[in-house]
Design a protein around this motif. Structure first.
Motif, PDB file in Angstrom:
ATOM      1  N   VAL A  69     -34.309   1.624  52.069  1.00  0.00           N
ATOM      2  CA  VAL A  69     -33.257   2.625  52.211  1.00  0.00           C
ATOM      3  C   VAL A  69     -32.390   2.618  50.956  1.00  0.00           C
ATOM      4  N   THR A  70     -32.325   3.779  50.287  1.00  0.00           N
ATOM      5  CA  THR A  70     -31.481   3.937  49.108  1.00  0.00           C
ATOM      6  C   THR A  70     -30.202   4.648  49.538  1.00  0.00           C
ATOM      7  N   ASN A  71     -29.061   4.032  49.215  1.00  0.00           N
ATOM      8  CA  ASN A  71     -27.757   4.517  49.652  1.00  0.00           C
ATOM      9  C   ASN A  71     -26.865   4.769  48.441  1.00  0.00           C
ATOM     10  N   ASN A  76     -21.269   0.416  53.609  1.00  0.00           N
ATOM     11  CA  ASN A  76     -22.381  -0.314  54.212  1.00  0.00           C
ATOM     12  C   ASN A  76     -22.708   0.345  55.544  1.00  0.00           C
ATOM     13  N   PHE A  77     -23.982   0.410  55.887  1.00  0.00           N
ATOM     14  CA  PHE A  77     -24.412   0.966  57.164  1.00  0.00           C
ATOM     15  C   PHE A  77     -25.121  -0.120  57.959  1.00  0.00           C
ATOM     16  N   THR A 112     -30.559   0.071  46.724  1.00  0.00           N
ATOM     17  CA  THR A 112     -31.692   0.081  47.638  1.00  0.00           C
ATOM     18  C   THR A 112     -31.740  -1.225  48.417  1.00  0.00           C
ATOM     19  N   SER A 113     -31.887  -1.106  49.743  1.00  0.00           N
ATOM     20  CA  SER A 113     -31.953  -2.269  50.632  1.00  0.00           C
ATOM     21  C   SER A 113     -33.245  -2.236  51.437  1.00  0.00           C
ATOM     22  N   ALA A 114     -33.792  -3.413  51.691  1.00  0.00           N
ATOM     23  CA  ALA A 114     -34.960  -3.533  52.577  1.00  0.00           C
ATOM     24  C   ALA A 114     -34.442  -3.852  53.973  1.00  0.00           C
ATOM     25  N   LEU A 155     -28.326   9.133  51.970  1.00  0.00           N
ATOM     26  CA  LEU A 155     -29.273   8.066  52.279  1.00  0.00           C
ATOM     27  C   LEU A 155     -30.683   8.598  52.113  1.00  0.00           C
ATOM     28  N   ASP A 156     -31.575   7.763  51.606  1.00  0.00           N
ATOM     29  CA  ASP A 156     -32.973   8.144  51.443  1.00  0.00           C
ATOM     30  C   ASP A 156     -33.834   7.002  51.973  1.00  0.00           C
ATOM     31  N   ILE A 157     -34.641   7.283  52.991  1.00  0.00           N
ATOM     32  CA  ILE A 157     -35.508   6.266  53.595  1.00  0.00           C
ATOM     33  C   ILE A 157     -36.930   6.506  53.126  1.00  0.00           C
ATOM     34  N   LYS A 158     -37.532   5.468  52.548  1.00  0.00           N
ATOM     35  CA  LYS A 158     -38.903   5.567  52.024  1.00  0.00           C
ATOM     36  C   LYS A 158     -39.668   4.293  52.353  1.00  0.00           C
ATOM     37  N   GLY A 159     -40.940   4.339  52.057  1.00  0.00           N
ATOM     38  CA  GLY A 159     -41.787   3.143  52.133  1.00  0.00           C
ATOM     39  C   GLY A 159     -41.841   2.511  53.510  1.00  0.00           C
ATOM     40  N   ILE A 160     -41.977   3.321  54.545  1.00  0.00           N
ATOM     41  CA  ILE A 160     -42.056   2.774  55.899  1.00  0.00           C
ATOM     42  C   ILE A 160     -43.453   2.197  56.109  1.00  0.00           C
ATOM     43  N   SER A 161     -43.509   0.937  56.492  1.00  0.00           N
ATOM     44  CA  SER A 161     -44.811   0.299  56.734  1.00  0.00           C
ATOM     45  C   SER A 161     -44.724  -0.591  57.966  1.00  0.00           C
TER      46      SER A 161
END
Length: 187
Positions: A69-71, A76-77, A112-114, A155-161
């Protein structure tokens, strides 16, 4: 409370004649940026649908869903999640623990946070159709009070695995279409 109001008027004189008809128009613009205050709360609900995760035939009881997640918002969320079945109802017997927070953007830069969702079935398997995610930010740090949000922040959510931790149990007969009840005949 409204402050810093700027009013401009024309300084032209006009002559008004009794009984005549006049058109009068007035225009205004109001810019009201969203700014952080001590009671500020921002909540975003997001649905990850059409996942159709039915891992019941593979003996899987735990899984980890990972996302990046890129913020760029200076807050903080926290994240919470619940699994839903195909009818949109909460799935009983599936616990979801969230590991990690979504760190705030800093000085106009994205961070960006994991984040991991640890899925554990208290029943036979991990089985769900979609996930409802709730992201919440509350009162910001003192150094952000009064800071306005702008349209470039988000917010941008990417790389869902999805990672399977327990391994997979597969009946190879059913995997390759063989009938386990059929006797093998040698010619």
């Amino acid at each position: 409370r409204v402050s810093d109001v700027v009013v401009t008027l024309s300084r032209d004189f006009i002559e008004i004649v009794p009984g005549a008809t006049y058109d009068c128009a007035m225009g205004y613009e109001l810019y009201a940026p969203l700014a952080f205050g001590k009671d500020f709360r921002l909540q975003y609900d997001l649905g990850l649908s059409d996942l159709a995760m039915d891992l019941s035939g593979y003996g899987i009881s735990t899984a980890v869903l990972t996302m990046s997640v890129t913020n760029s918002i200076p807050l903080n969320f926290s994240l919470s999640a619940k699994a839903l079945d195909a009818d949109g109802q909460p799935v009983e017997g599936l616990d979801i623990d969230v590991v990690g927070i979504i760190a705030s953007g800093v000085h106009g830069k994205s961070v960006t946070s994991a984040v991991e969702l640890h899925l554990k079935s208290t029943g036979e398997s991990v089985n769900f159709s979609s996930l409802d995610l709730t992201l919440v930010a509350t009162a910001p740090a003192e150094n952000h009070l009064g800071t306005a949000l702008n349209e470039q922040q988000g917010l941008d959510i990417k790389g869902i695995s999805l990672r399977l931790r327990d391994g997979v149990t597969v009946d190879s007969n059913s995997l390759f279409g063989a009938d386990p009840d059929q006797e093998k005949v040698n010619d």
